[in-house]
Design an enzyme around this catalytic site. Structure first.
Site, PDB file in Angstrom:
ATOM      1  N   GLY A  25       0.817  -1.211   0.000  1.00 24.66           N
ATOM      2  CA  GLY A  25       0.000   0.000   0.000  1.00 24.66           C
ATOM      3  C   GLY A  25       0.844   1.252   0.000  1.00 24.66           C
ATOM      4  O   GLY A  25       0.502   2.254   0.629  1.00 24.66           O
ATOM      5  N   GLY A  47      -0.548   5.022  -0.954  1.00 25.15           N
ATOM      6  CA  GLY A  47      -1.475   5.759  -0.109  1.00 25.15           C
ATOM      7  C   GLY A  47      -0.765   6.804   0.731  1.00 25.15           C
ATOM      8  O   GLY A  47       0.469   6.939   0.690  1.00 25.15           O
ATOM      9  N   SER A 103      -7.034  -0.027  13.391  1.00 26.42           N
ATOM     10  CA  SER A 103      -7.916   1.141  13.346  1.00 26.42           C
ATOM     11  C   SER A 103      -8.688   1.337  14.640  1.00 26.42           C
ATOM     12  O   SER A 103      -9.163   0.370  15.252  1.00 26.42           O
ATOM     13  CB  SER A 103      -8.912   0.985  12.196  1.00 26.42           C
ATOM     14  OG  SER A 103      -9.870   2.016  12.210  1.00 26.42           O
ATOM     15  N   GLU A 107     -11.536   2.404  14.675  1.00 27.45           N
ATOM     16  CA  GLU A 107     -12.918   2.026  14.367  1.00 27.45           C
ATOM     17  C   GLU A 107     -13.300   0.712  15.037  1.00 27.45           C
ATOM     18  O   GLU A 107     -14.485   0.457  15.269  1.00 27.45           O
ATOM     19  CB  GLU A 107     -13.108   1.911  12.852  1.00 27.45           C
ATOM     20  CG  GLU A 107     -13.003   3.205  12.092  1.00 27.45           C
ATOM     21  CD  GLU A 107     -14.228   4.097  12.266  1.00 27.45           C
ATOM     22  OE1 GLU A 107     -15.348   3.561  12.407  1.00 27.45           O
ATOM     23  OE2 GLU A 107     -14.071   5.332  12.242  1.00 27.45           O
ATOM     24  N   TYR A 152     -15.816  -2.360   7.582  1.00 31.96           N
ATOM     25  CA  TYR A 152     -14.400  -1.983   7.651  1.00 31.96           C
ATOM     26  C   TYR A 152     -13.837  -2.298   9.040  1.00 31.96           C
ATOM     27  O   TYR A 152     -12.762  -2.900   9.175  1.00 31.96           O
ATOM     28  CB  TYR A 152     -14.258  -0.496   7.343  1.00 31.96           C
ATOM     29  CG  TYR A 152     -12.891   0.082   7.629  1.00 31.96           C
ATOM     30  CD1 TYR A 152     -11.870  -0.005   6.688  1.00 31.96           C
ATOM     31  CD2 TYR A 152     -12.626   0.734   8.834  1.00 31.96           C
ATOM     32  CE1 TYR A 152     -10.617   0.535   6.948  1.00 31.96           C
ATOM     33  CE2 TYR A 152     -11.380   1.279   9.101  1.00 31.96           C
ATOM     34  CZ  TYR A 152     -10.380   1.180   8.149  1.00 31.96           C
ATOM     35  OH  TYR A 152      -9.136   1.708   8.423  1.00 31.96           O
ATOM     36  N   ARG A 204      -3.951  13.483   1.920  1.00 34.46           N
ATOM     37  CA  ARG A 204      -5.231  12.781   2.025  1.00 34.46           C
ATOM     38  C   ARG A 204      -6.038  12.926   0.728  1.00 34.46           C
ATOM     39  O   ARG A 204      -6.155  14.020   0.193  1.00 34.46           O
ATOM     40  CB  ARG A 204      -6.059  13.347   3.174  1.00 34.46           C
ATOM     41  CG  ARG A 204      -5.931  12.610   4.481  1.00 34.46           C
ATOM     42  CD  ARG A 204      -6.447  11.211   4.413  1.00 34.46           C
ATOM     43  NE  ARG A 204      -6.487  10.611   5.752  1.00 34.46           N
ATOM     44  CZ  ARG A 204      -6.235   9.335   5.974  1.00 34.46           C
ATOM     45  NH1 ARG A 204      -5.895   8.541   4.971  1.00 34.46           N
ATOM     46  NH2 ARG A 204      -6.318   8.855   7.194  1.00 34.46           N
ATOM     47  N   GLU A 257      -9.496  13.245  -1.501  1.00 38.77           N
ATOM     48  CA  GLU A 257     -10.669  14.070  -1.215  1.00 38.77           C
ATOM     49  C   GLU A 257     -11.865  13.248  -0.761  1.00 38.77           C
ATOM     50  O   GLU A 257     -12.835  13.800  -0.235  1.00 38.77           O
ATOM     51  CB  GLU A 257     -11.048  14.914  -2.431  1.00 38.77           C
ATOM     52  CG  GLU A 257     -11.960  16.082  -2.078  1.00 38.77           C
ATOM     53  CD  GLU A 257     -11.997  17.163  -3.122  1.00 38.77           C
ATOM     54  OE1 GLU A 257     -12.898  18.012  -3.052  1.00 38.77           O
ATOM     55  OE2 GLU A 257     -11.119  17.176  -4.006  1.00 38.77           O
ATOM     56  N   VAL A 259     -13.364  12.845   4.633  1.00 39.40           N
ATOM     57  CA  VAL A 259     -14.155  14.022   4.982  1.00 39.40           C
ATOM     58  C   VAL A 259     -13.289  15.222   5.350  1.00 39.40           C
ATOM     59  O   VAL A 259     -13.650  16.363   5.072  1.00 39.40           O
ATOM     60  CB  VAL A 259     -15.159  13.690   6.112  1.00 39.40           C
ATOM     61  CG1 VAL A 259     -14.445  13.427   7.440  1.00 39.40           C
ATOM     62  CG2 VAL A 259     -16.184  14.801   6.262  1.00 39.40           C
ATOM     63  N   ARG A 308     -13.838  12.926  17.189  1.00 41.81           N
ATOM     64  CA  ARG A 308     -12.700  12.101  16.803  1.00 41.81           C
ATOM     65  C   ARG A 308     -11.396  12.690  17.347  1.00 41.81           C
ATOM     66  O   ARG A 308     -11.302  13.871  17.672  1.00 41.81           O
ATOM     67  CB  ARG A 308     -12.591  11.993  15.273  1.00 41.81           C
ATOM     68  CG  ARG A 308     -13.771  11.306  14.586  1.00 41.81           C
ATOM     69  CD  ARG A 308     -13.802   9.816  14.857  1.00 41.81           C
ATOM     70  NE  ARG A 308     -14.847   9.160  14.084  1.00 41.81           N
ATOM     71  CZ  ARG A 308     -16.109   8.999  14.490  1.00 41.81           C
ATOM     72  NH1 ARG A 308     -16.460   9.469  15.682  1.00 41.81           N
ATOM     73  NH2 ARG A 308     -16.994   8.364  13.741  1.00 41.81           N
ATOM     74  N   ARG A 331     -24.055   7.527   7.555  1.00 39.12           N
ATOM     75  CA  ARG A 331     -23.770   6.098   7.479  1.00 39.12           C
ATOM     76  C   ARG A 331     -24.869   5.306   8.181  1.00 39.12           C
ATOM     77  O   ARG A 331     -25.526   5.820   9.097  1.00 39.12           O
ATOM     78  CB  ARG A 331     -22.422   5.796   8.127  1.00 39.12           C
ATOM     79  CG  ARG A 331     -21.248   6.420   7.400  1.00 39.12           C
ATOM     80  CD  ARG A 331     -19.979   6.332   8.212  1.00 39.12           C
ATOM     81  NE  ARG A 331     -18.852   6.939   7.510  1.00 39.12           N
ATOM     82  CZ  ARG A 331     -17.689   7.225   8.083  1.00 39.12           C
ATOM     83  NH1 ARG A 331     -17.506   6.980   9.375  1.00 39.12           N
ATOM     84  NH2 ARG A 331     -16.716   7.766   7.377  1.00 39.12           N
TER      85      ARG A 331
END
Length: 325
Positions: free
Chosen positions: A7, A10, A124, A126, A148, A183, A185, A188, A216, A277
């Site tokens: 990756g 990224g 993560s 999350e 995810y 980052r 687009e 967010v 966050r 979401r």
């Protein structure tokens, strides 16, 4: 020394590659298709010609085995896989396969080829779900609220299992939100920053966003990839939270970004249900004290620095675009 970054194109992969190359390390970077890879971040950092870019499909065990066998890295950083929480609701199978199956294939390849290879897995925040006003630490239970997050939780547990069962040096950095000018687009934060810029320049009338009440912990991505490297230099592998320890609401992020461009966000931002979401984390917060204790690391840049730097980057990108036309 050869390091493999899965990756590499990224945000995190490119930033990590830059730091490793600056330290004199040879970097092999993988992407699904090297011939058509988006190399813009590598080019922006001036390292495009210094990264050996190769094709590897993490969901294909033979592809992973071939790549690790051919390049014989001392360290592997798994930063690949689906990166969007929102997209994972539309493509849940891809989320599970690209993240969980990808990590499993890397672990199996390391186990069979060379158990001395050290692995960092990008986890993560999350995975924790909604911590309900509490700051998560390494002992907080996982309660994932998206495909995810489920995939990341599975990958996290696989890494811990292989560390215990087979003695691999494999660890997961539980990454809370971290941003930079690199980052895309679709995230967010970048959408907000570029939206504010475009409203200020008259290119956009309104910015449409989802739930602004979520909270966050946002940090500076170049610092976070430093921690990835530190985690692989330890005597023993362990999983650690990487975060600033300070959380703010998304509306705070919006307000400061628009203020950077001399605007009152309330005049230009509209809440749109299409960006909501199916399930979302209302409150995300971290206790990164274990990272400070184990690594001597703590974040030097908080959310205000992140927002200001991203706004500066958006301005620079706009100026470069105008000059090229």
């Amino acid at each position: 020394m050869v390091v493999l970054i899965a990756g590499v194109t990224g945000q995190d992969g490119a930033l990590l590659a830059k730091q490793l190359i600056d330290a004199g390390v040879s970097v092999v970077g993988t992407t699904r298709d090297a011939a058509s890879a988006d190399r813009r971040r590598l080019i922006a950092l001036g390292i495009d010609h210094l990264v050996k870019l190769v094709s590897m499909l993490p969901t294909d065990y033979r592809s992973v085995m071939h790549t690790l066998s051919q390049h014989a890295p001392s360290e592997v950083y798994f930063l690949a896989g689906q990166t969007s929480v929102g997209m994972s609701f539309d493509q849940p199978v891809e989320a599970i396969e690209s993240i969980a199956t990808g990590v499993l294939n890397i672990l199996e390849a390391i186990r069979f080829l060379d158990p001395k290879i050290r692995l960092f897995n990008a986890g993560s925040s999350e995975c924790f779900g909604d911590t309900r006003g509490e700051a998560a630490d390494e002992n907080t239970p996982f309660r994932p609220l998206s495909p995810y997050a489920v995939a990341k939780a599975c990958a996290h547990n696989l890494v811990a299992n292989y560390r215990i069962a087979y003695g691999l040096f494999a660890c997961t950095g539980i990454l809370f939100n971290h941003e930079s000018t690199l980052r895309p687009e679709r995230f967010v934060t970048q959408k907000i920053v570029r939206g504010a810029r475009d409203v200020a320049s008259g290119q956009l009338k309104q910015l449409r966003l989802g739930n602004l009440n979520v909270t966050r912990d946002w940090g500076w991505a170049p610092e976070y990839v430093q921690v990835m490297r530190l985690m692989l230099q330890r005597d023993e592998a362990d999983d650690l939270i990487i975060a600033t320890g300070k959380s703010v609401s998304l509306s705070y992020f919006v307000e400061r970004a628009f203020r950077n461009f001399g605007l009152d966000w309330r005049d230009h931002v509209v809440t749109d249900s299409q960006f909501m979401r199916p399930s979302d984390i209302a409150y995300g917060a971290a206790n990164p004290s274990a990272s400070k204790s184990a690594l001597g690391w703590s974040a030097q840049h908080g959310v205000d620095f992140v927002i200001d730097a991203m706004c500066d980057g958006a301005r620079a990108a706009n100026s470069a675009s105008r000059m090229s036309t």
